[in-house]
Motif scaffolding. Sequence first.
Motif, PDB file in Angstrom:
ATOM      1  N   ASP A  70       0.846  -1.189   0.000  1.00 41.39           N
ATOM      2  CA  ASP A  70       0.000   0.000   0.000  1.00 41.39           C
ATOM      3  C   ASP A  70       0.890   1.250   0.000  1.00 41.39           C
ATOM      4  O   ASP A  70       1.892   1.298   0.714  1.00 41.39           O
ATOM      5  CB  ASP A  70      -0.910  -0.128   1.235  1.00 41.39           C
ATOM      6  N   SER A  72       0.872   4.389   1.074  1.00 44.07           N
ATOM      7  CA  SER A  72       1.209   5.138   2.297  1.00 44.07           C
ATOM      8  C   SER A  72       2.195   4.346   3.149  1.00 44.07           C
ATOM      9  O   SER A  72       3.183   4.893   3.660  1.00 44.07           O
ATOM     10  CB  SER A  72      -0.044   5.433   3.121  1.00 44.07           C
ATOM     11  N   THR A  73       1.959   3.052   3.287  1.00 42.89           N
ATOM     12  CA  THR A  73       2.867   2.213   4.084  1.00 42.89           C
ATOM     13  C   THR A  73       4.261   2.226   3.460  1.00 42.89           C
ATOM     14  O   THR A  73       5.274   2.378   4.156  1.00 42.89           O
ATOM     15  CB  THR A  73       2.333   0.768   4.140  1.00 42.89           C
ATOM     16  N   TYR A  76       5.971   5.424   4.254  1.00 38.85           N
ATOM     17  CA  TYR A  76       6.506   5.456   5.638  1.00 38.85           C
ATOM     18  C   TYR A  76       7.800   4.645   5.708  1.00 38.85           C
ATOM     19  O   TYR A  76       8.753   5.025   6.403  1.00 38.85           O
ATOM     20  CB  TYR A  76       5.473   4.938   6.640  1.00 38.85           C
TER      21      TYR A  76
END
Length: 241
Positions: A70, A72-73, A76
């Motif tokens: 994903d 966003s993950t 990060y």
Amino acid sequence: MPSTPKFRRVLLKLSGEALMGDQQYGIDVATVDRIAADVREGIQGGTEICLVIGGGNIFRGLAGAAKGIDRSTADYMGMLATVMNALAMQAALERIGVPTRVQSAIPMDSVCEPYIRRRAIRHIEKGLVVIFAAGTGNPFFTTDTAAALRAAEMSCNAMLKATQVDGVYSADPKKDPNAQRYESLSYHEVLARNLQVMDASAVSLSRENGIPIVVFALKDPGALAAVLKGEGRCTIIEERT
Ligand code: UDP
């Protein structure tokens, strides 16, 4: 007596790849040591320096997303990679006697300070090198944008973008022998010609805040110190009157 530096305070943006040396991945300690020595030379010349380092030598969010993580993950994860690079640079600077602080946009109290603007300014005023880690702390951004943001927040006189080549060219000089090198450009020219210097949001943010972007080659020995004195080979991107 050292000559007066051209810039009182700068933000130096390094890509993660700048730390790889000849490796294909990760951190080459000898290369990080060399860059740290350049930073020390710059400080000794009278310029206050803060740093933003990317994470592309370890992990890029887009690459992770392409493999099914994903977005966003994955971003990060990319931001965490920049923290590893920041710690490597901190260790290298402190080995040669340059005091530093790492401040992370993602709080990580056991590892480094959280990003606190006023504290960062105080560190810089005292002569410490502040390394800003974890980008902006937000997915869907890049460390170029983080660099433009921190340069504005720290009231830097310029953002120095270290690249493989000694400035901005009309095409990739490694592929096109007719590529033309620019001495100076306006922000508008960079955006309108889609010149691949920094991402558009970083260029726009620098334009809004009137912070010149200086593009130069970090691999040339002494290049950083020369640019800080206003002598080195570089392209300056700023508003033209
Ligand atoms: N990143 C992010 N938000 C930020 C800065 C970075 O999500 O504010 C993530 C993003 O996934 C990016 C990765 O961290 O791919 C590494 O940063 P970047 O690609 O800018 O590093 P560089 O190309 O300068 O080595």
